[in-house]
Design a protein around this motif. Sequence first.
Motif, short mmCIF file in Angstrom:
data_model
loop_
_atom_site.label_atom_id
_atom_site.label_comp_id
_atom_site.label_asym_id
_atom_site.label_seq_id
_atom_site.Cartn_x
_atom_site.Cartn_y
_atom_site.Cartn_z
N GLY A 158 0.92 -1.08 0.01
CA GLY A 158 0.04 -0.09 -0.08
C GLY A 158 0.86 1.24 0.07
O GLY A 158 0.39 2.56 -0.46
N SER A 159 1.97 1.27 0.33
CA SER A 159 3.05 2.23 0.34
C SER A 159 3.39 2.75 -1.36
O SER A 159 3.01 1.98 -2.15
CB SER A 159 4.25 2.29 1.05
N TRP A 160 3.69 4.06 -1.29
CA TRP A 160 4.13 4.40 -2.73
C TRP A 160 5.62 4.82 -2.73
O TRP A 160 6.27 5.14 -1.86
CB TRP A 160 3.51 5.80 -3.22
N GLU A 161 5.98 4.58 -3.95
CA GLU A 161 7.57 4.67 -4.26
C GLU A 161 7.90 5.17 -5.70
O GLU A 161 7.11 5.01 -6.62
CB GLU A 161 8.42 3.46 -4.02
N LYS A 162 8.68 5.94 -5.81
CA LYS A 162 9.17 6.73 -7.03
C LYS A 162 9.80 5.77 -8.02
O LYS A 162 10.61 4.69 -7.95
CB LYS A 162 10.41 7.94 -7.00
N LYS A 163 9.04 5.53 -9.36
CA LYS A 163 9.43 4.62 -10.38
C LYS A 163 10.49 5.30 -11.22
O LYS A 163 11.36 4.70 -11.91
CB LYS A 163 8.27 4.17 -11.08
N THR A 164 10.34 6.53 -11.55
CA THR A 164 11.09 7.07 -12.63
C THR A 164 11.02 8.88 -12.34
O THR A 164 9.87 9.18 -12.04
CB THR A 164 11.12 6.52 -13.86
N THR A 165 11.89 9.42 -13.04
CA THR A 165 11.80 10.80 -13.09
C THR A 165 12.22 11.36 -14.68
O THR A 165 13.28 10.74 -15.10
CB THR A 165 12.89 11.73 -12.10
N ILE A 166 11.52 12.03 -15.41
CA ILE A 166 11.69 12.51 -16.60
C ILE A 166 11.90 13.76 -16.70
O ILE A 166 11.34 14.69 -16.17
CB ILE A 166 10.28 12.23 -17.47
N SER A 167 13.13 14.18 -17.11
CA SER A 167 13.70 15.22 -17.03
C SER A 167 14.06 16.17 -18.39
O SER A 167 14.22 15.36 -19.28
CB SER A 167 15.13 15.56 -16.35
N TYR A 168 13.54 17.38 -18.37
CA TYR A 168 13.78 18.21 -19.75
C TYR A 168 14.88 19.35 -19.18
O TYR A 168 14.62 19.89 -17.95
CB TYR A 168 12.73 18.92 -20.12
#
Length: 592
Positions: A461-471
Amino acid sequence: MNSIKNLSCFGGSFPSTPDQARSERTSGTAMGRNVMVRDNKEFSLLLDLPVDIQSKIYSCLQAHDITRLARANSYINNLLINDNSIARAWYHRFSSSRQALLKRIVTTKDKDQLEGWLRRFTKDEALIKSIIDRQKSIYFPALFFSSIAKLMSECKTFKLETKATLPGGKAIYRRDGRHILIFRNNKTLKIYSREDDGSWTAKATISHDNKVNKATFSINGRHVVTASNDKTAKIYALKTDGSWEEKTTISHDKRVSSATFSADDRYVVTASADGKAKIYGKQDDESWVEKAIISHDRPVKSATLSADGRFLLTACMDGKARIYGMQDDGSWVKKAIISHDNPVESATFSIDGRHVVTTSFVLAKIHGLEADGSWQEKDIITHECLLNSATFSADNRHLVTASDDGRAIICGKKDDGSWEEKTTISHNGAVYSAAFSPDSRCMISRSGDNKAKIYGQKDDGSWEKKTTISYYLASIRSVTFSADSRHAVIQSEYNLKIYGQKDNGSWEKKATIFHVFDFKSAAFSVDGRHMVITGNDKTAKIYGQLSDGSWQKKATISHHRVIRSATFSADGHVLTTHDDNTAKITELRMDD
């Protein structure tokens, strides 16, 4: 030719018995991948179960789990195909509302229309027959659309055929592809309908004396409602002969800012600057009559009905949101007033209609429906700067806010009905938007720091970062999930990135699409497997996912003026609007 094999849309062959299958080492395809058959004793206990029990087990699995099973054993592969399990698992990736849309589309078309649709993407008559022969099955929508998705993915390029060029600027496509609303100017709209031969005919003209603020189809596509600055809203209905007629005009004392259908298409609610919201209901004789007038002290910013049509939620400039409920006798009574210190910017129901979220300045308030019919405050989410959005997940268990303070906050509903903060997503700039994927398992945020972040929910039920998309040199204009939750598109001024979700829940970049000129719009197809992109170069480019999972350009629609927007219908047509105030309907076909 084996009709079971062809119907599957994922390939395979059907051995006569489990024992025969266990003795073979064969190969085929499943979900576009090679079947690596391992017929050994590790599957014996499963295969010894009765077929109907196996079917129930398979129906509980997700698409990627079924794919792995199909790759692992030839008998299971073919049993899944014959049982429709692969098609059903693919279909279940979509939200209930999207499934309902797909079901409506196929059930409103006759046999000839469905066969014609399939023939645009295959010459295999045995395949077409095997699909159409299942038309009476409850799983037919899943079978049909999964087959169409596979056939279109196998097309490396499309052939384009212009079906109509219509006068008008802004256009609204009914997603089943049968009707279009086109603005001739800001006061006048025309309804066009597609005939059986594929041509398009003007069926009705809707005229107002001032600017039209909103126009929309009902869910079933049989009604249209408009809202105008001329102080009126108009409801039009589709007749049995294919024409449209005006059913009623709803009058206010000031401009009508919005007019919205209920999910069951039986009610319309209007919101006006005169401080009133009006509810109209459809009678058994198809007439529309006034059901209630809800009065406020200031202009009504929005008025929305819950999915079951039993509750009305209004947002007002007086700093209050009001919830009204329909009684058994059809009357409407006030159920709750939600107070804020500043004007209410938004008020939204959860999908199930049992929660509402209201936003005002830096606060979001969640209220829930109690067993006794009252509405009680469940949580207050506080930000340090202006709130930009507050959105429920489709499973009604989560809510995410986005704020200029650089944070997106995900809150979750507890078993006791209360809500709690689950995680905070931090950016170095204002968070302009944050939204959940249709399956509620992922969330994507868009920020002024030129970054988008995808978070995923873990099994606990917890949330975690999967990816960051950067410009680095361009701001992000929009972020969107596909309807099947498997892809996300991140659009900047000069390029567009498509990210895909892997079976293990991680996300990876699938394609980067560059544009010489400024991007204008990007829209997924109904099944999420194709995308149409427009820019200032007078083209709309269609990109699609191939059977190996990669994305490539499949067709280009050109016009002599800039294409303002482009969108798909559910049946493989593209509607484009142009700077010369025309709209064009283009049909996609396999390229010979």
